[in-house]
Scaffold this motif. Structure first.
Motif, PDB file in Angstrom:
ATOM      1  N   GLY A  65      11.098  56.061  17.746  1.00 18.10           N
ATOM      2  CA  GLY A  65      10.244  56.272  16.584  1.00 18.10           C
ATOM      3  C   GLY A  65      10.952  55.927  15.287  1.00 18.10           C
ATOM      4  O   GLY A  65      11.815  55.057  15.239  1.00 18.10           O
ATOM      5  N   HIS A  66      10.614  56.656  14.218  1.00 17.30           N
ATOM      6  CA  HIS A  66      11.197  56.424  12.899  1.00 17.30           C
ATOM      7  C   HIS A  66      12.251  57.473  12.589  1.00 17.30           C
ATOM      8  O   HIS A  66      12.360  57.969  11.476  1.00 17.30           O
ATOM      9  CB  HIS A  66      10.098  56.435  11.836  1.00 17.30           C
ATOM     10  CG  HIS A  66       9.097  55.332  12.012  1.00 17.30           C
ATOM     11  ND1 HIS A  66       9.298  54.046  11.559  1.00 17.30           N
ATOM     12  CD2 HIS A  66       7.888  55.320  12.640  1.00 17.30           C
ATOM     13  CE1 HIS A  66       8.247  53.296  11.864  1.00 17.30           C
ATOM     14  NE2 HIS A  66       7.373  54.037  12.535  1.00 17.30           N
ATOM     15  N   THR A  67      13.047  57.821  13.581  1.00 19.64           N
ATOM     16  CA  THR A  67      14.046  58.880  13.427  1.00 19.64           C
ATOM     17  C   THR A  67      15.427  58.346  13.097  1.00 19.64           C
ATOM     18  O   THR A  67      16.324  59.112  12.738  1.00 19.64           O
ATOM     19  CB  THR A  67      14.146  59.694  14.729  1.00 19.64           C
ATOM     20  OG1 THR A  67      14.588  58.823  15.781  1.00 19.64           O
ATOM     21  CG2 THR A  67      12.799  60.295  15.103  1.00 19.64           C
ATOM     22  N   GLY A  68      15.648  57.044  13.238  1.00 18.13           N
ATOM     23  CA  GLY A  68      16.979  56.477  13.104  1.00 18.13           C
ATOM     24  C   GLY A  68      17.782  56.547  14.382  1.00 18.13           C
ATOM     25  O   GLY A  68      18.929  56.087  14.427  1.00 18.13           O
ATOM     26  N   LEU A  69      17.210  57.129  15.442  1.00 17.46           N
ATOM     27  CA  LEU A  69      17.893  57.265  16.722  1.00 17.46           C
ATOM     28  C   LEU A  69      17.531  56.115  17.658  1.00 17.46           C
ATOM     29  O   LEU A  69      16.392  55.637  17.663  1.00 17.46           O
ATOM     30  CB  LEU A  69      17.529  58.590  17.378  1.00 17.46           C
ATOM     31  CG  LEU A  69      17.995  59.854  16.646  1.00 17.46           C
ATOM     32  CD1 LEU A  69      17.415  61.090  17.322  1.00 17.46           C
ATOM     33  CD2 LEU A  69      19.517  59.922  16.608  1.00 17.46           C
ATOM     34  N   ILE A  70      18.499  55.695  18.456  1.00 18.34           N
ATOM     35  CA  ILE A  70      18.324  54.602  19.409  1.00 18.34           C
ATOM     36  C   ILE A  70      18.860  55.052  20.758  1.00 18.34           C
ATOM     37  O   ILE A  70      19.972  55.572  20.852  1.00 18.34           O
ATOM     38  CB  ILE A  70      19.071  53.333  18.961  1.00 18.34           C
ATOM     39  CG1 ILE A  70      18.514  52.825  17.631  1.00 18.34           C
ATOM     40  CG2 ILE A  70      18.982  52.242  20.024  1.00 18.34           C
ATOM     41  CD1 ILE A  70      19.322  51.684  17.035  1.00 18.34           C
ATOM     42  N   LEU A  71      18.075  54.856  21.806  1.00 16.23           N
ATOM     43  CA  LEU A  71      18.535  55.104  23.170  1.00 16.23           C
ATOM     44  C   LEU A  71      19.068  53.790  23.730  1.00 16.23           C
ATOM     45  O   LEU A  71      18.372  52.771  23.695  1.00 16.23           O
ATOM     46  CB  LEU A  71      17.390  55.628  24.033  1.00 16.23           C
ATOM     47  CG  LEU A  71      17.776  56.153  25.421  1.00 16.23           C
ATOM     48  CD1 LEU A  71      18.657  57.394  25.296  1.00 16.23           C
ATOM     49  CD2 LEU A  71      16.526  56.465  26.234  1.00 16.23           C
ATOM     50  N   GLN A  72      20.299  53.819  24.245  1.00 14.28           N
ATOM     51  CA  GLN A  72      20.959  52.585  24.670  1.00 14.28           C
ATOM     52  C   GLN A  72      21.527  52.721  26.090  1.00 14.28           C
ATOM     53  O   GLN A  72      22.681  53.091  26.282  1.00 14.28           O
ATOM     54  CB  GLN A  72      22.089  52.218  23.698  1.00 14.28           C
ATOM     55  CG  GLN A  72      22.738  50.876  23.977  1.00 14.28           C
ATOM     56  CD  GLN A  72      24.065  50.726  23.255  1.00 14.28           C
ATOM     57  OE1 GLN A  72      24.993  51.472  23.499  1.00 14.28           O
ATOM     58  NE2 GLN A  72      24.124  49.759  22.354  1.00 14.28           N
ATOM     59  N   PRO A  73      20.734  52.446  27.109  1.00 15.93           N
ATOM     60  CA  PRO A  73      21.279  52.363  28.480  1.00 15.93           C
ATOM     61  C   PRO A  73      21.845  50.967  28.744  1.00 15.93           C
ATOM     62  O   PRO A  73      21.505  49.997  28.059  1.00 15.93           O
ATOM     63  CB  PRO A  73      20.057  52.641  29.348  1.00 15.93           C
ATOM     64  CG  PRO A  73      18.904  52.136  28.529  1.00 15.93           C
ATOM     65  CD  PRO A  73      19.264  52.332  27.085  1.00 15.93           C
ATOM     66  N   ALA A  74      22.719  50.875  29.735  1.00 18.51           N
ATOM     67  CA  ALA A  74      23.298  49.593  30.119  1.00 18.51           C
ATOM     68  C   ALA A  74      23.650  49.630  31.605  1.00 18.51           C
ATOM     69  O   ALA A  74      23.830  50.704  32.189  1.00 18.51           O
ATOM     70  CB  ALA A  74      24.533  49.276  29.279  1.00 18.51           C
ATOM     71  N   VAL A  75      23.748  48.456  32.203  1.00 17.99           N
ATOM     72  CA  VAL A  75      24.229  48.298  33.580  1.00 17.99           C
ATOM     73  C   VAL A  75      25.402  47.327  33.512  1.00 17.99           C
ATOM     74  O   VAL A  75      25.236  46.167  33.114  1.00 17.99           O
ATOM     75  CB  VAL A  75      23.135  47.769  34.519  1.00 17.99           C
ATOM     76  CG1 VAL A  75      23.700  47.578  35.921  1.00 17.99           C
ATOM     77  CG2 VAL A  75      21.935  48.713  34.546  1.00 17.99           C
ATOM     78  N   LEU A  76      26.615  47.801  33.906  1.00 18.84           N
ATOM     79  CA  LEU A  76      27.833  47.053  33.676  1.00 18.84           C
ATOM     80  C   LEU A  76      28.672  46.945  34.946  1.00 18.84           C
ATOM     81  O   LEU A  76      28.728  47.887  35.742  1.00 18.84           O
ATOM     82  CB  LEU A  76      28.672  47.740  32.590  1.00 18.84           C
ATOM     83  CG  LEU A  76      27.957  48.047  31.270  1.00 18.84           C
ATOM     84  CD1 LEU A  76      28.819  48.945  30.408  1.00 18.84           C
ATOM     85  CD2 LEU A  76      27.625  46.752  30.533  1.00 18.84           C
ATOM     86  N   TYR A  77      29.319  45.812  35.097  1.00 20.30           N
ATOM     87  CA  TYR A  77      30.350  45.642  36.120  1.00 20.30           C
ATOM     88  C   TYR A  77      31.684  45.874  35.428  1.00 20.30           C
ATOM     89  O   TYR A  77      32.024  45.166  34.468  1.00 20.30           O
ATOM     90  CB  TYR A  77      30.290  44.240  36.720  1.00 20.30           C
ATOM     91  CG  TYR A  77      31.279  44.012  37.836  1.00 20.30           C
ATOM     92  CD1 TYR A  77      31.083  44.581  39.087  1.00 20.30           C
ATOM     93  CD2 TYR A  77      32.407  43.222  37.643  1.00 20.30           C
ATOM     94  CE1 TYR A  77      31.984  44.366  40.121  1.00 20.30           C
ATOM     95  CE2 TYR A  77      33.317  43.001  38.670  1.00 20.30           C
ATOM     96  CZ  TYR A  77      33.093  43.584  39.906  1.00 20.30           C
ATOM     97  OH  TYR A  77      33.996  43.375  40.925  1.00 20.30           O
ATOM     98  N   ALA A  78      32.433  46.895  35.873  1.00 15.68           N
ATOM     99  CA  ALA A  78      33.590  47.352  35.112  1.00 15.68           C
ATOM    100  C   ALA A  78      34.840  47.411  35.976  1.00 15.68           C
ATOM    101  O   ALA A  78      34.788  47.709  37.171  1.00 15.68           O
ATOM    102  CB  ALA A  78      33.316  48.730  34.519  1.00 15.68           C
ATOM    103  N   GLU A  79      35.982  47.163  35.326  1.00 17.25           N
ATOM    104  CA  GLU A  79      37.291  47.277  35.959  1.00 17.25           C
ATOM    105  C   GLU A  79      38.019  48.479  35.369  1.00 17.25           C
ATOM    106  O   GLU A  79      37.958  48.719  34.154  1.00 17.25           O
ATOM    107  CB  GLU A  79      38.091  46.004  35.715  1.00 17.25           C
ATOM    108  CG  GLU A  79      39.429  45.966  36.421  1.00 17.25           C
ATOM    109  CD  GLU A  79      40.172  44.654  36.189  1.00 17.25           C
ATOM    110  OE1 GLU A  79      41.183  44.425  36.872  1.00 17.25           O
ATOM    111  OE2 GLU A  79      39.740  43.873  35.323  1.00 17.25           O
ATOM    112  N   ASN A  80      38.675  49.269  36.213  1.00 14.64           N
ATOM    113  CA  ASN A  80      39.476  50.394  35.729  1.00 14.64           C
ATOM    114  C   ASN A  80      40.598  50.672  36.717  1.00 14.64           C
ATOM    115  O   ASN A  80      40.747  49.981  37.722  1.00 14.64           O
ATOM    116  CB  ASN A  80      38.609  51.635  35.483  1.00 14.64           C
ATOM    117  CG  ASN A  80      37.667  51.920  36.629  1.00 14.64           C
ATOM    118  OD1 ASN A  80      38.076  52.385  37.684  1.00 14.64           O
ATOM    119  ND2 ASN A  80      36.382  51.614  36.436  1.00 14.64           N
ATOM    120  N   GLY A  81      41.411  51.680  36.436  1.00 14.27           N
ATOM    121  CA  GLY A  81      42.554  51.997  37.272  1.00 14.27           C
ATOM    122  C   GLY A  81      43.739  52.405  36.425  1.00 14.27           C
ATOM    123  O   GLY A  81      43.584  52.897  35.312  1.00 14.27           O
ATOM    124  N   ALA A  82      44.968  52.174  36.934  1.00 14.04           N
ATOM    125  CA  ALA A  82      46.168  52.565  36.202  1.00 14.04           C
ATOM    126  C   ALA A  82      47.401  51.969  36.870  1.00 14.04           C
ATOM    127  O   ALA A  82      47.386  51.613  38.052  1.00 14.04           O
ATOM    128  CB  ALA A  82      46.298  54.083  36.133  1.00 14.04           C
TER     129      ALA A  82
END
Length: 247
Positions: A65-82
């Motif tokens: 709406g006109h609230t200034g808020l945005i919903l932002q979903p995403a689908v990502l292929y990600a690398e992680n570890g250590a």
């Protein structure tokens, strides 16, 4: 009446579509593990160092709406570890050999779905955005590679040092890991939180994002560990429009 209902439905769909933007994004990622003690009073016995990787996928934005808020979903292929080193608590090897330390890199590849709630500030042609939200990730594949150092006494009483390689394929289960025995176990799912700040110019977005997992992904007798990473992201919104200003 049917024509009226069809017109209303078409209008609603058009208005909803006008508030949706779809784009692609790619990230340079600096990832590591947080850690905690496996047993109270015992040192964790593991050093960690950050490694570099990538993340990329599709992102969607929807104006609330006109609230200034945005919903932002995403689908990502990600690398992680250590990068892990100088661990403690190794069992002795057959033949009386003692393991001094190990030095390995764990790399994990995951399907990651963050859902962030953002707030926007518009300044002429530049938009500033900031927000946070949860994520869930499904670990798909991974490896632990490196070596460990072991020493033993030979028949003449001299110490002999060997450095066998570690090349483990990750088993996605909740059990205990022992990399020197060929066992690296990682929890199959990760749940955590994102916090991000960014700027948008026309269809381009630039983001700085910090993510911290709540799941114990990796553990041994001496340590519990989970995801912690920074993303530096460039996104391009392919199509869609901002919500029109309220009159």
């Amino acid at each position: 009446m049917k024509k009226l209902l069809i017109c209303i439905l078409c209008f609603a769909v058009t208005q909803g579509y006008a508030q949706v933007r779809v784009g692609v994004e790619g990230s340079f990622t600096s990832f590591n593990f947080w850690q905690s003690q496996g047993y109270s009073g015992l040192p964790s016995g593991v050093n960690t160092w950050a490694m570099n990787g990538f993340q990329g996928g599709v992102v969607v934005e929807y104006d609330l709406g006109h609230t200034g808020l945005i919903l932002q979903p995403a689908v990502l292929y990600a690398e992680n570890g250590a990068h892990l080193g100088n661990r403690q608590g190794f069992p002795s090897l057959p033949g009386g050999a003692t393991i001094g330390f190990s030095n390995t890199e764990i790399r994990l590849y995951s399907l990651r779905v963050p859902v962030n709630l953002l707030y926007k500030w518009d300044f002429n042609k530049v938009r500033i955005l900031a927000g946070l939200g949860p994520y869930i990730a499904k670990n798909l594949s991974g490896t632990e590679k490196g070596y460990y150092e072991a020493y033993y006494l030979d028949g003449s009483g001299d110490y002999i040092t060997v450095k066998p390689k570690i090349d483990n394929k990750v088993d996605f289960s909740s059990g205990q890991s022992n990399s020197t025995q060929g066992v690296t176990k990682i929890a199959p799912y990760d749940i955590g939180m994102d916090a991000q700040v960014g700027a948008q110019y026309k269809k381009f977005q630039f983001w700085l994002n910090y993510s911290r997992g709540f799941t114990r992904l990796y553990h041994t007798n001496y340590v519990n560990a989970g995801n912690s990473f920074w993303n530096f992201t460039l996104a391009y919104m392919i199509f869609g429009h901002d919500i029109k200003p309220k009159l």
